[in-house]
Design a protein around this motif. Structure first.
Motif, short mmCIF file in Angstrom:
data_model
loop_
_atom_site.label_atom_id
_atom_site.label_comp_id
_atom_site.label_asym_id
_atom_site.label_seq_id
_atom_site.Cartn_x
_atom_site.Cartn_y
_atom_site.Cartn_z
N LYS A 90 -5.16 -2.86 -3.89
CA LYS A 90 -4.28 -3.06 -2.74
C LYS A 90 -3.33 -4.22 -2.98
N LYS A 91 -3.85 -5.31 -3.55
CA LYS A 91 -3.00 -6.47 -3.83
C LYS A 91 -1.94 -6.12 -4.87
N ASP A 135 -0.72 -3.16 -5.44
CA ASP A 135 0.26 -2.27 -4.79
C ASP A 135 1.23 -3.08 -3.94
N GLU A 136 0.68 -4.06 -3.20
CA GLU A 136 1.55 -4.90 -2.37
C GLU A 136 2.51 -5.70 -3.25
N THR A 154 5.20 -3.34 -4.61
CA THR A 154 6.21 -3.02 -3.59
C THR A 154 7.16 -4.19 -3.37
#
Length: 642
Positions: A168-169, A171-172, A175
């Motif tokens: 998740k990190k 991916d963040e 982005t």
């Protein structure tokens, strides 16, 4: 020159991507192979009633309704309901499924418990469990995926991928980086609008395209192409190191979660403990004339290896335990009144049992006591090969005494006896539940001089106090040992012979905690990680273990800290939520309860790891839960911490 450089860059990127994919595939393939080894729990053959007679058939041919016969050493081929007992008792080792430290007695009567878990179903034989005592017949009620073990395997294969915190990190970050790079590229292109008409570009459109290429090149240069390869390589190296310690990771991304774990749900049997029953205490009558009435001894060693030291109550090591009358007779009784086998497996490099865990623990105790003839050379036993050493002392006593007759264990007597002959001397050795043995004793063997004296009321009361301490405060599983001299020439024994016995001693055994677990537990607490012990064992035994390993952090009142599965399910939803925040111990559970617990903790935004152990013949670690990215499977709690 530029073309050669571009080709080199392309080749390097492709090589990195290929290595990245290969590492991930190999790691997950190994884990999936380990999952498939759950098939090893399935029996190969079964003794089935077909066409009016029993025959041996492949277990895969069983269907519901078949009548199957099982005996000592059999692996149960399917989920079956007991219909006929062919011996005095039937005991099954079902630690693989429930995590119980010792074997379970099965019976014909069905349970009357509501919301019965696997542990309550004492009339059901579960597929993959091992019969350690007795013989019986049962009717098949479930095969394949419709068994308890089959449902676990299917649940594992139906897992869904979940995004780990690191993913998740990343991916963040990806982005955010994409937005920043896009903004910079647009800004670079806009800033150079005035140069689009530069004559060197050959026109406005060509100038615009030229600076667009520059912006794209800047974007490509800013993208960290090597980041996935670096992350994968680091995770793979960590996974490889864990594999050397017998830890199999369900999938490579699950390693990402290690750094942000907030709750560890750990199995008890095999993970926090050795899953090897060991005698830890021995109690004998020292003397009724002088000195202390009762003598206690502590026994070291936490595995089936015949290695350990016996200490007296002051902590002094006994150099020659076999010189003490009670200890040497305990050794004799442990070796002779025993139907288990202890052997060394050179392929795995460890000692293995066949039969009841408590009986194997007695065999190991006999090895630790040693033999009288080796007093002048106590190190001589250590000079034997491991194969010879495994049961050397036991074989010595079996050679010295000839077994004449056996009175098997029964539930009403709660004891077994064996008649042995040696040099025209007939001796009956007995072992069983302390309350059954002590009530049948009229004499006691003294440890100071080997004399036999009457068992007085005061001595009996003192023995009962020690028994209460062993079984209550220390939650040890206790057995009492006794003997009786029989008439010369007697060839059989009956239940009536089991009276006027001579008490030898009391032994207390347990599934001992691993030596390194307490420090690992302290490390978790220091790091702010909460540990919840999850086990199918009974509540009192698990609470005693948790105190020994420091899980309760010296708490006296365990209210709100320790729950059985049924107690937790009876709580209202709000109280369940509050209980999860304080829970330290969760007992009498089955695999579905573990799934429920982890899901409930995840709903509270906890990052959960479930540590589990599978006590199987191949001694490999296999997962039996459902959370693809949130499971680490291992045989030792301390591996996770280190």
């Amino acid at each position: 020159m530029e073309d050669a450089f571009a080709r080199s860059v392309t080749e390097v990127i492709l090589l990195i991507l290929a290595a990245n994919a290969a590492v991930g595939v190999i790691t997950e393939t190994n884990a999936e192979k380990a999952l498939e080894e759950l098939r090893a729990y399935q029996a190969d053959v079964a003794t089935v009633l077909r066409n009016g007679c029993f025959s041996i058939l492949p277990a895969t041919e069983l269907v519901p309704g078949d009548i199957v016969e099982v005996a000592v050493g059999c692996k149960v081929p399917a989920d079956m309901r007991m219909i006929e007992m062919l011996s005095n008792e039937l005991r099954v080792d079902q630690a693989i499924l429930t995590g119980e430290s010792w074997s379970v007695e099965k019976e014909l009567e069905s349970t009357i418990a509501t919301n019965a878990v696997y542990q309550d179903k004492t009339n059901i034989l579960f597929s993959g469990t091992i019969v350690v005592a007795g013989r019986a017949r049962a009717v098949v009620v479930g095969v394949g995926a419709h068994t308890a073990m089959g449902s676990i395997r299917d649940s594992m294969l139906q897992t869904e991928d979940e995004a780990t915190p690191l993913k998740k990190k990343l991916d963040e970050f990806g982005t955010f980086l994409a937005k920043v790079i896009a903004g910079i590229c647009v800004l670079v292109w806009i800033v150079n609008i005035g140069h689009f008409r530069d004559p060197s570009h050959g026109g406005f459109m060509r100038g615009a395209i030229h600076y667009f290429k520059i912006a794209v090149a800047l974007a490509v240069a800013a993208i960290p192409e090597g980041l996935p390869a670096v992350v994968t390589t680091c995770l793979a190296l960590g996974t490889k190191r864990m594999a050397r310690l017998n830890a199999i990771v369900r999938s490579l991304p699950s390693v990402e979660t290690l750094g942000c774990t907030t709750v560890i749900c750990s199995d008890k049997t095999g993970t926090l403990t050795t899953n090897m029953m060991s005698v830890s205490k021995v109690c004998v009558v020292h003397s009724v004339q002088r000195g202390p009435l009762i003598a206690e001894y502590n026994v070291s060693g936490t595995t089936y290896a015949p290695e350990g030291i016996i200490f007296d109550s002051t902590g002094t090591q006994l150099d020659f335990p076999a010189q003490l009358p009670c200890l040497i007779h305990i050794s004799m009784c442990s070796a002779l009144c025993n139907e288990s086998i202890l052997q060394y497996n050179p392929d795995k490099g460890n000692y293995e049992k066949i039969g009841e865990s408590t009986e194997v623990a007695l065999r190991v105790l006999a090895e630790k006591v040693g033999l009288p003839g080796f007093d002048s050379m106590p190190s001589s036993l250590n000079m034997l090969s491991k194969h010879e050493r495994a049961s050397y002392c036991n074989h010595y006593w079996e050679d010295q005494f000839r077994k004449v007759s056996i009175a098997d264990f029964t539930r009403d007597r709660k004891m077994m006896s064996v008649l042995c002959s040696r040099n025209h001397l007939q001796i009956m050795f007995s072992k069983g539940a302390p309350e059954s043995i002590i009530s049948r004793c009229t004499n006691v063997l003294c440890n100071d001089n080997g004399s036999t004296v009457p068992l007085t009321a005061s001595t009996r009361a003192e023995l009962e106090l020690r028994l209460q301490s062993f079984a209550g405060k220390e939650t040890l599983r206790c057995l009492a040992l006794a003997l009786k001299q029989m008439p010369v020439g007697q060839q059989t024994i009956s239940y009536d012979d089991e009276r006027d016995l001579t008490f030898i001693g009391l032994v207390g055994m347990l599934d001992p905690p691993r030596e390194e677990v307490r420090s690992a537990m302290l490390s978790c607490m220091t790091a702010g990680i909460r540990v919840i012990v999850v086990t199918g064992d009974n509540k009192s035994t698990a609470e005693s273990l948790c105190r020994k390993i420091g899980a309760f952090d010296d708490l006296v009142d365990l209210a709100g800290r320790s729950y059985t599965a049924s107690e937790f399910e009876e709580l209202p939803a709000l109280q369940q939520t509050l209980a999860l925040q304080r829970m330290v111990l969760f007992t009498r559970v089955e695999p579905s309860h573990k799934k429920m617990l982890v899901e409930a903790l995840q709903h509270q935004n906890e990052v959960v790891y479930l540590l589990t152990y599978t006590s199987q013949i191949t001694s490999k670690c296999l997962p039996y839960c459902w959370f693809r990215n949130l499971i680490l499977v291992l045989v030792n709690f301390a591996i996770f911490i280190t």
